[in-house]
Design a protein around this motif. Structure first.
Motif, PDB file in Angstrom:
ATOM      1  N   GLY A  20       0.862  -1.473   0.082  1.00  0.00           N
ATOM      2  CA  GLY A  20      -0.124   0.270   0.393  1.00  0.00           C
ATOM      3  C   GLY A  20       0.993   0.774  -0.253  1.00  0.00           C
ATOM      4  O   GLY A  20       1.702   1.411   0.779  1.00  0.00           O
ATOM      5  N   VAL A  21       0.631   2.483  -0.734  1.00  0.00           N
ATOM      6  CA  VAL A  21       0.989   3.411  -1.372  1.00  0.00           C
ATOM      7  C   VAL A  21       0.333   4.711  -0.651  1.00  0.00           C
ATOM      8  O   VAL A  21      -0.108   5.197  -1.717  1.00  0.00           O
ATOM      9  N   PRO A  22      -0.834   5.078   0.558  1.00  0.00           N
ATOM     10  CA  PRO A  22      -1.925   5.843   0.270  1.00  0.00           C
ATOM     11  C   PRO A  22      -1.479   7.077   0.365  1.00  0.00           C
ATOM     12  O   PRO A  22      -0.647   7.064   0.698  1.00  0.00           O
ATOM     13  N   GLY A  23      -1.602   7.942  -0.747  1.00  0.00           N
ATOM     14  CA  GLY A  23      -1.592   9.573  -0.617  1.00  0.00           C
ATOM     15  C   GLY A  23      -0.927  10.278  -1.351  1.00  0.00           C
ATOM     16  O   GLY A  23       0.857   9.788  -2.138  1.00  0.00           O
ATOM     17  N   SER A  24      -1.281  11.485  -1.760  1.00  0.00           N
ATOM     18  CA  SER A  24      -0.736  12.208  -2.609  1.00  0.00           C
ATOM     19  C   SER A  24      -0.992  13.404  -2.880  1.00  0.00           C
ATOM     20  O   SER A  24      -2.508  13.626  -2.096  1.00  0.00           O
ATOM     21  N   TRP A  25       0.717  14.876  -2.871  1.00  0.00           N
ATOM     22  CA  TRP A  25      -0.442  15.714  -2.484  1.00  0.00           C
ATOM     23  C   TRP A  25      -0.060  16.273  -4.582  1.00  0.00           C
ATOM     24  O   TRP A  25       1.097  16.575  -4.425  1.00  0.00           O
ATOM     25  N   VAL A  26      -0.462  17.888  -3.895  1.00  0.00           N
ATOM     26  CA  VAL A  26       0.047  18.955  -5.247  1.00  0.00           C
ATOM     27  C   VAL A  26      -0.094  20.210  -4.384  1.00  0.00           C
ATOM     28  O   VAL A  26      -0.799  21.113  -3.700  1.00  0.00           O
ATOM     29  N   THR A  27       1.124  20.698  -4.144  1.00  0.00           N
ATOM     30  CA  THR A  27       2.131  22.059  -4.286  1.00  0.00           C
ATOM     31  C   THR A  27       1.911  22.844  -4.940  1.00  0.00           C
ATOM     32  O   THR A  27       2.104  22.349  -6.355  1.00  0.00           O
ATOM     33  N   ASP A  28       2.400  24.418  -4.921  1.00  0.00           N
ATOM     34  CA  ASP A  28       2.462  25.101  -6.069  1.00  0.00           C
ATOM     35  C   ASP A  28       3.777  24.621  -7.007  1.00  0.00           C
ATOM     36  O   ASP A  28       3.767  25.189  -7.899  1.00  0.00           O
ATOM     37  N   LYS A  29       4.627  23.781  -6.514  1.00  0.00           N
ATOM     38  CA  LYS A  29       6.167  23.445  -6.580  1.00  0.00           C
ATOM     39  C   LYS A  29       5.985  22.163  -7.361  1.00  0.00           C
ATOM     40  O   LYS A  29       7.452  21.531  -7.571  1.00  0.00           O
ATOM     41  N   HIS A  86       8.281  14.912  -5.920  1.00  0.00           N
ATOM     42  CA  HIS A  86       8.848  16.153  -7.408  1.00  0.00           C
ATOM     43  C   HIS A  86       8.435  16.756  -7.814  1.00  0.00           C
ATOM     44  O   HIS A  86       7.735  17.496  -7.348  1.00  0.00           O
ATOM     45  N   ASP A  87       9.320  17.508  -9.034  1.00  0.00           N
ATOM     46  CA  ASP A  87       8.739  18.844  -9.365  1.00  0.00           C
ATOM     47  C   ASP A  87       7.745  18.557  -9.898  1.00  0.00           C
ATOM     48  O   ASP A  87       6.751  18.028 -11.157  1.00  0.00           O
ATOM     49  N   VAL A  88       6.737  19.491  -9.926  1.00  0.00           N
ATOM     50  CA  VAL A  88       5.052  19.496 -10.842  1.00  0.00           C
ATOM     51  C   VAL A  88       5.466  19.746 -12.501  1.00  0.00           C
ATOM     52  O   VAL A  88       4.865  18.990 -12.618  1.00  0.00           O
ATOM     53  N   ALA A  89       6.442  19.579 -13.072  1.00  0.00           N
ATOM     54  CA  ALA A  89       6.298  20.207 -14.094  1.00  0.00           C
ATOM     55  C   ALA A  89       7.137  19.038 -15.107  1.00  0.00           C
ATOM     56  O   ALA A  89       6.575  18.278 -16.143  1.00  0.00           O
ATOM     57  N   VAL A 123       3.036  14.783  11.659  1.00  0.00           N
ATOM     58  CA  VAL A 123       2.625  15.648  10.257  1.00  0.00           C
ATOM     59  C   VAL A 123       3.695  16.182   9.470  1.00  0.00           C
ATOM     60  O   VAL A 123       5.436  15.926  10.109  1.00  0.00           O
ATOM     61  N   VAL A 124       3.545  15.766   8.320  1.00  0.00           N
ATOM     62  CA  VAL A 124       4.867  16.047   6.963  1.00  0.00           C
ATOM     63  C   VAL A 124       5.020  18.177   6.775  1.00  0.00           C
ATOM     64  O   VAL A 124       3.289  18.171   6.671  1.00  0.00           O
ATOM     65  N   ASP A 125       5.947  18.250   6.047  1.00  0.00           N
ATOM     66  CA  ASP A 125       5.799  19.858   6.000  1.00  0.00           C
ATOM     67  C   ASP A 125       6.112  18.782   4.577  1.00  0.00           C
ATOM     68  O   ASP A 125       7.481  18.851   3.621  1.00  0.00           O
ATOM     69  N   LEU A 126       5.324  19.386   3.580  1.00  0.00           N
ATOM     70  CA  LEU A 126       5.422  19.303   1.876  1.00  0.00           C
ATOM     71  C   LEU A 126       6.160  20.190   1.361  1.00  0.00           C
ATOM     72  O   LEU A 126       6.336  19.530  -0.008  1.00  0.00           O
ATOM     73  N   THR A 127       6.429  21.286   1.577  1.00  0.00           N
ATOM     74  CA  THR A 127       7.297  22.342   1.268  1.00  0.00           C
ATOM     75  C   THR A 127       8.798  21.358   1.915  1.00  0.00           C
ATOM     76  O   THR A 127       9.546  21.936   0.760  1.00  0.00           O
ATOM     77  N   ALA A 128       9.288  21.720   2.376  1.00  0.00           N
ATOM     78  CA  ALA A 128      10.633  21.287   3.245  1.00  0.00           C
ATOM     79  C   ALA A 128      10.256  19.970   3.077  1.00  0.00           C
ATOM     80  O   ALA A 128      11.994  19.470   3.616  1.00  0.00           O
ATOM     81  N   GLY A 129      10.043  19.115   2.722  1.00  0.00           N
ATOM     82  CA  GLY A 129       9.898  17.922   3.217  1.00  0.00           C
ATOM     83  C   GLY A 129      10.888  17.109   4.867  1.00  0.00           C
ATOM     84  O   GLY A 129      11.413  16.325   4.747  1.00  0.00           O
ATOM     85  N   SER A 144      -7.115   4.515  -7.505  1.00  0.00           N
ATOM     86  CA  SER A 144      -6.272   5.292  -7.976  1.00  0.00           C
ATOM     87  C   SER A 144      -6.921   6.983  -6.881  1.00  0.00           C
ATOM     88  O   SER A 144      -7.701   7.313  -6.760  1.00  0.00           O
ATOM     89  N   GLU A 145      -5.499   7.541  -7.159  1.00  0.00           N
ATOM     90  CA  GLU A 145      -6.282   8.920  -6.673  1.00  0.00           C
ATOM     91  C   GLU A 145      -5.407  10.574  -8.178  1.00  0.00           C
ATOM     92  O   GLU A 145      -4.809   9.667  -8.700  1.00  0.00           O
ATOM     93  N   TYR A 146      -6.633  10.885  -8.146  1.00  0.00           N
ATOM     94  CA  TYR A 146      -6.623  12.201  -8.773  1.00  0.00           C
ATOM     95  C   TYR A 146      -6.139  13.413  -8.495  1.00  0.00           C
ATOM     96  O   TYR A 146      -7.419  13.810  -7.567  1.00  0.00           O
ATOM     97  N   HIS A 147      -5.302  14.342  -9.426  1.00  0.00           N
ATOM     98  CA  HIS A 147      -5.517  15.415  -8.298  1.00  0.00           C
ATOM     99  C   HIS A 147      -5.293  16.484  -9.556  1.00  0.00           C
ATOM    100  O   HIS A 147      -4.303  15.764 -11.392  1.00  0.00           O
ATOM    101  N   PHE A 148      -6.353  17.324 -10.107  1.00  0.00           N
ATOM    102  CA  PHE A 148      -5.511  18.257 -11.362  1.00  0.00           C
ATOM    103  C   PHE A 148      -5.601  20.207 -10.413  1.00  0.00           C
ATOM    104  O   PHE A 148      -6.230  20.051  -9.893  1.00  0.00           O
ATOM    105  N   ALA A 149      -4.408  20.587 -10.950  1.00  0.00           N
ATOM    106  CA  ALA A 149      -4.364  21.333 -10.026  1.00  0.00           C
ATOM    107  C   ALA A 149      -3.326  22.423 -11.064  1.00  0.00           C
ATOM    108  O   ALA A 149      -2.242  21.942 -11.503  1.00  0.00           O
TER     109      ALA A 149
END
Length: 614
Positions: free
Chosen positions: A215-224, A237-240, A291-297, A576-581
């Motif tokens: 199991g690998v649950p969890g995914s998120w999208v930030t501005d970067k 991963h780099d968003v682009a 708790v994870v800081d998704l910006t700083a890792g 599956s996990e879907y994100h559009f941003a």
């Protein structure tokens, strides 16, 4: 394509108050717990059902467009219920269940056979009876072209005497595009259509090394970044471009992850205290909350907790969410909450004299508990909005008899999904719109399981509903697939809405289009962001649907190249996990198959991203 079963999050043994070998409830149509057998070879005749699958028409059907007598209790979708005459040709391209690869592409377009000439043909004048038949046929065709959308009436049977107003999911409002001048009540969205909606593959994440089904649950999208759980780690991963920005090692595997994150990109996870080893008889328990800081890792804090129901052992958790500055982790044997900033314990798992305990929480704009009391054989369930600092109930709503579990679809407004008396399909029979301040039921919306595509899975916790979104004081749902129009025998569906104050169906709908089926993902202001699962010969799409008028705007259209299309549809739709941003689509797996598996149930990648060209 089927989804392999997820590994257990706890070692053998039932939780307190639960008998052994408790069956898993819910499911998304394609069960994670018991995948069906795969066909060894393509069928010689087109199989019925499946998204995009050309169905075999019944023998002896009336000509296309001729007035049909609908079978009892079988509502139409505004389309002809009997396909045109003529059988699909041998070898016509197929598309099986969601995620399954198509057997091939057509080399020649298929054409319908001509209908038999009507009585009174050959230039002769029609008599009165024949004229009536022709007029009736014209009326039927006009209704089809008009795109009316009806649902059959169904009775509640008096099961709920709490509702001030209720709907059986079969409201009689006529469909249509609505008034294009209206704006969605919740305002404009942020996602805008680019000058060129054609996309390309931005990146693909390879499957990581693993011992078995993982199991690998969890995914998120930030501005970067696009951030994804992996095996014993979380990777950004780099968003682009997909290049690695940071890697956060963890003591063990992630068991559950919050779908919410704070404005400054913090989120919560539950994970195992140590790594799994080959040959282990059982997996380490899921006892660690962090708790994870998704910006700083960075893992800002992690902790475990004991409680009344756990004795000296650390409590185990299988779900986690957050609201404001509170992290809340849930489990059937009792739940706990923590200060998001410091990790300090707000409350521990407890079970009172009536065997009452919180089994999980819905988060986001508010914190809402699903509380279960009584024995396993005779439970009662209540919904309680909470003070997130103290855990004290602000109001209480008691679910009807026959409900032994519930799912939180939205905490503000408060919408709950449940399967009343195990009468529904896919974990849902009804949605409940509740006044969070008073605990009173506003309305109940009964959802016929054979008419809607929304799914709620017991294995995904209290927030385990997919393809249902709330906004504009409405509940947006996808209909089940049905016959499309035209010459392709394609399948399609729509997105429709119900009013959360009255429970009545809202006029209008958003059509997926022939061969596609639309899946609502989230709200964007007052607009619905939806992903369209593709037909056999095209790529998927992302659209923005005006929440008031149902007017659609294409935001992204993926390549139709077969290699790309096969990669896109290799993910199990309901697992599956879907994100559009920011104009980018991300599809990620939440369960990885056993290494070396070459079955159709295996995704080609852990995640794939589509973005603008150039």
């Amino acid at each position: 394509m089927t989804q392999p079963p997820p590994p257990p999050n706890q070692p053998p043994g039932p939780p307190p108050g639960q008998p052994p070998n408790q069956p898993q409830g819910g499911g998304f149509g394609l069960s994670k717990d018991q995948p069906p057998a795969q066909p060894s070879a393509p069928p010689t005749q087109p199989p019925a059902g499946g998204y995009g699958t050309p169905p075999t028409p019944p023998q002896g059907g009336a000509p296309y467009g001729y007035p049909q007598t609908p079978p009892p209790a079988e509502p139409g979708y505004g389309y002809p219920q009997t396909p045109p005459p003529g059988q699909p040709q041998q070898g016509y391209p197929q598309q099986g269940a969601p995620g399954r690869q198509p057997y091939g592409a057509p080399t020649q377009p298929m054409h319908l056979q001509s209908a038999a000439p009507a009585a009174g043909g050959s230039g002769k004048l029609l008599n009165k009876t024949q004229l009536q038949i022709v007029i009736a046929a014209c009326v039927a065709i006009a209704l089809i072209i008009g795109g009316g959308f009806w649902y059959s009436s169904a009775q509640d049977g008096g099961k709920s005497d709490q509702a001030q107003g209720s709907s059986d999911g079969n409201g009689g409002d006529k469909g249509g595009k609505g008034d294009s001048a209206k704006a969605a009540p919740d305002g404009p969205g942020k996602e805008k259509a680019p000058a060129d909606t054609a996309s390309q593959v931005a990146f693909q994440l390879p499957l990581p090394a693993r011992l078995d089904v993982t199991g690998v649950p969890g995914s998120w999208v930030t501005d970067k970044a696009f951030v994804k759980t992996s095996v014993n780690s979380i990777v950004a991963h780099d968003v682009a471009k997909g290049s690695v920005l940071w890697t956060l090692p963890l003591p063990g595997q992630v068991c559950a992850a919050s779908r919410h994150m704070t404005d400054d990109n913090k989120t919560a996870i539950v994970f195992e205290a140590k790594k799994r080893a080959k040959g282990d008889k059982g997996y380490p328990p899921c006892t660690e909350v962090g708790v994870v800081d998704l910006t700083a890792g960075k893992l800002l804090w992690s902790t475990s907790v004991t409680g009344d129901s756990t004795g000296d052992e650390n409590a185990r958790f299988d779900q986690v969410t957050l609201s404001g500055n509170t992290v809340a982790a849930g489990y059937l044997g009792g739940s706990a909450a923590f200060d998001l900033t410091s990790g300090a314990v707000r409350w521990k798992p407890t079970v009172d004299a009536n065997e009452c305990r919180d089994i999980g929480y819905g988060g986001g704009e508010a914190l809402v508990a699903v509380r279960r009391c009584g024995s396993y054989d005779n439970p009662s369930v209540t919904i309680q909005p909470l003070d997130p600092e103290k855990g004290t109930p602000l109001s209480t709503f008691k679910m009807p008899e026959g409900v032994d579990d519930a799912r939180i679809v939205s905490t503000n407004p408060l919408v709950v999904a449940a399967d009343v008396g195990d009468s529904g399909m896919f974990g849902i029979s009804d949605f409940f719109s509740i006044d969070a301040k008073t605990g009173k039921l506003l309305t109940k919306i009964a959802i016929p399981g054979d008419k809607y595509l929304a799914r709620c899975s017991a294995s995904d916790g209290v927030e385990g509903c997919q393809f249902v979104v709330v906004g504009n004081n409405r509940l947006y749902l996808p209909t089940e697939e049905h016959e499309g129009t035209g010459e392709s025998y394609s399948r399609t569906n729509e997105i429709v809405a119900f009013d959360l104050a009255t429970g009545k169906a809202v006029s209008g709908r958003a059509d997926a289009g022939n061969g596609y089926h639309a899946l609502p993902l989230r709200m964007d202001g007052g607009n619905v962001i939806a992903y369209k699962w593709p037909p056999y010969d095209k790529g998927g799409q992302v659209v923005s649907i005006n929440g008031a008028t149902f007017e659609e705007t294409v935001l992204l259209e993926n390549p139709s190249d077969k290699t790309v299309r096969d990669a896109e549809t290799s993910f199990v739709e309901t697992g599956s996990e879907y994100h559009f941003a920011g104009g980018r689509l991300f599809i990620a797996d939440d369960t990885l198959s056993e290494p070396g598996s070459d079955s159709e149930s295996s995704s080609k990648y852990m995640a794939i991203s589509f973005g603008p060209k150039g």
